[in-house]
Design an enzyme around this catalytic site. Sequence first.
Site, mmCIF file in Angstrom:
data_model
loop_
_atom_site.group_PDB
_atom_site.id
_atom_site.type_symbol
_atom_site.label_atom_id
_atom_site.label_comp_id
_atom_site.label_asym_id
_atom_site.label_seq_id
_atom_site.Cartn_x
_atom_site.Cartn_y
_atom_site.Cartn_z
ATOM 1 N N SER A 1 0.643 -1.078 0.006
ATOM 2 C CA SER A 1 0.156 -0.113 0.100
ATOM 3 C C SER A 1 1.004 1.172 0.168
ATOM 4 O O SER A 1 1.569 1.498 -0.849
ATOM 5 C CB SER A 1 -0.786 -0.063 1.201
ATOM 6 O OG SER A 1 -1.911 1.053 1.021
ATOM 7 N N HIS B 1 -7.785 -5.296 -1.157
ATOM 8 C CA HIS B 1 -6.722 -4.741 -0.716
ATOM 9 C C HIS B 1 -5.791 -5.371 0.383
ATOM 10 O O HIS B 1 -4.585 -5.277 0.538
ATOM 11 C CB HIS B 1 -6.713 -3.055 -0.319
ATOM 12 C CG HIS B 1 -5.921 -2.347 -0.066
ATOM 13 N ND1 HIS B 1 -4.961 -1.706 -1.236
ATOM 14 C CD2 HIS B 1 -5.086 -1.873 1.088
ATOM 15 C CE1 HIS B 1 -3.847 -1.212 -0.720
ATOM 16 N NE2 HIS B 1 -3.750 -1.179 0.835
#
Length: 688
Positions: free
Chosen positions: A544, A661
Site C-alpha cells: 500500500s 486490498h
Amino acid sequence: MTRREDVVDELHGQPVPDPYRWLEQEREPEVQAWMKQQDAWARHNLDALPSRDALRERLNALFYIDSESPPVRRGPWLFYSRRHADKEKAIYYVRRGDRGPERVLLDPNEMSEDGRVAIKGLSPSLDGRLVAYKVSYNNADAATMFVREVESGQDLERDVIEGARYAWASWLPDGSGFFYTGLPTDEDIPVSELPGRAEVRFHRIGTDPATDQVVHPALNDPKTFIGAYTSRDGHWLILTISRGFDSTDVYFRDLRVPAAPITGVQGEARTLAAGFRPLVVGTKARSSVSVWRDRFYVLTNDQAPRFRVFAVDPKRPERKRWREIVKERDATLEDINVVGEHLVLSYLDKASSRLEVRTLDGAAVRDVELPDIGSASGMIGNPDEDDAYFYYSSFVEVPRIYKTSVKTGQTELWSRIEYPVDTSEMTVEQVWYPSKDGTQISMFVVHRKDVALDGGNPTLLTGYGGFSVSMTPDFSPGVVLWVERGGVYAVPNLRGGGEYGEAWHEAGKGPNKQNTFDDFIAAAEYLVSKGYTRPEKLAIRGGSNGGLLVGAASTQRPDLFGAVVCAVPLLDMIRYHLFGSGQTWISEYGSADDAEQFATLWSYSPVHRIRPDVSYPALLMLAADSDDRVDPMHARKYVAAMQHVAGDAPVLLRIEEGAGHGGADLIRQAVEQGVDTYAFLLDRLGAP
C-alpha cells in the site's frame, strides 16, 4: 514486451509521458489477457524456485493454529472469535457469561463454497440481543450489513443495508436501532467519488433501510470522512468530520432533544440545523471524544503534537471552559478508553506500548507492567464493569490475552497462542541511526542471537511511513520463518508515521514526503555499514503506502538492494487521485492538479523515475484482483515499465484471485503467497 503508446500529457509546463495509459482500463479484453499472461509467467517462475515444499510445510504449521480474540461483553453475552487449526477462516462465537456453553454465531467457512465470502467485523447491541455484521466478497472494501438475532441465530429479513463500506453500527441502549455511515449504491458513481457521498443515517430495526433517516447529509468532498457514534447511555450523538488525516471537526447532539429536519442550508449551517453543536471546529488537529456520565473526555493534539486529554462539560463546551486532565508528555498518547470507571491510556514510548490507568479526573493510579519492547492493545471492557482484557505480543513473544481488574490491577493470563516455535535463540534490538538530514530514526532489528556481523546475512527491510500509522513490534509467523533461516529482519520508524506524534507525521507527508524515503534508504545504509548485510543480500518489502515506499527507494537507490517485494502499491503519483479511494489521500500526498504539489509528486513518482540505463533489483509485484481501495493499475503500469528496461533480474506480477486490498482471508492463500514471497527472496539473496 508490453505494447507502448505515444501518450504524453503536459502538466504545469512539464511533459508527462504515459505509454501504458491503456493498462488503466482493467475491464478491456486486451488488459484482461495481459494480466493472465503476466500472472501465468510469474507463477511459472515462482513454481520453479527451490525450497518451496519446506517453506510450505513450515508456513502451514505457523498459520494453521488455534487462537482466540479478547472477548467483548454485551448484556449477558460474551462475543469473541476463534481460529481453528483445521479451518480457513475465524469463527465468531457467543456464550452466556464466563462459564456458559459457547455456540457459533457466524461461521464464514460455511457461507460460500469457494470461500470468497468474508466477515468484515461485527457490532453487538449493548443488551447483546442483536448483532450487526458486514459481509464482503473477495475481501473487498465494499460490503453489505446484516443484523442477526443472537438467541435464535437468524438474520432479520428487512434489515439488510447495502453500501456499507464505511458502516459501523453504533447502537441505542435499548437495541431499537443504530447510527451508521452509508453510501449510495448507484453503480454509475465512480469509486473515487464514493467517499464524498457518505452520509450519517439512523436505521430502526425492522424497517426498510431505504427509509432510514439521514442524520447528516453527504459533504460531497471525497477528501473528508464522516461518522457518528452514541454514548453508552444514549444521551449524546458525537459527529466527526475528518478533513484528511490531520484534522478533525467534532460536533455533538443531545439525543433527548428532538432535531428538526434539514432543509435549504449548506456548509456548517447544515450541521447546526441538524441539531449539532460545535465542540472542535476549524482547528488543524486530530481530536476524538469518549463519553461517560455526561462528561466528554477529549483526546487531541491541538498545541500538543503527542496528544493530551481534556474533560469537558457538554453544557459548557466552549474551549475556554475545557479542563486539562492529562498533560502532553514525551510519549505518544494513541488512545483513551473509559473502563471500570477509570481512564485507560494507551501510549507509544519509543514505538513500544505502554498502558496507564488513571482516575476519571486524570490522577495516576498505576502503570500496567509490560516488557520494554512489544505491542499491546488498549483495555477492552465496559465503562461500568471492572473486568477488562488486553492483548500483548512482540517480535519474539507469541500473542497472549490477559484478563485484569481495573480496580485492583490483579492480572491473569486469559489465553496464549500455541505456536510451534522456539524463540529463545531470537533477539530484538532497537537501534538509532541518522537520516540524510541528520534526524535520528529508531529501528527494530530482529535476528538470531548468534548472527555474525560479517555482511553475509540475508536481510529483509520493511516500512510504511505514512498516514500517522505506527510500526510496532508485533509477532509475525513470517518473521519467525525468516529469522529461523538465518535472516535479519528490520523495521524502521519512518517520518510520516505516528510513532512520535503529529510532528513526526507532518515531517513525512505532502512536500516533506522525500524525508520518508531518505529515512528508509538511510536504514539500508546503516544495516550495510554495521555488517548486518550487503546490498546484494538486502531485500525490501512494503504494501500500500509501503509499496510506494519501496518503489521510490528502489528507483532512487537501485544499487542498494538485491530484491524488492511490492504489494498493492501506489506508484503512479500523477494520476493516483483519479482511481480507487485516491481522492481521500490528497491531504497526505498532494494532487497533480496543483502546480506546487505536482512538482513534489513528479520528483519521486516511481513509475516516472524508471530509466533505461539503470540496473534495477529483481521485483516481485503482488496485486489483488478485487482491490477497490488502491487500483491495481499502479502495479500493472509499473511492471510494464520495469520490464521494458529490465536486464537479467526478473520482474514478476503475481495476481491474487478473490482478494481485496488486505489480501484474501483464506489461510491457504496466505500460505501460498508466503511460499512464493519467501522462495523468491531466499533465491534472489542467495540464502540457504
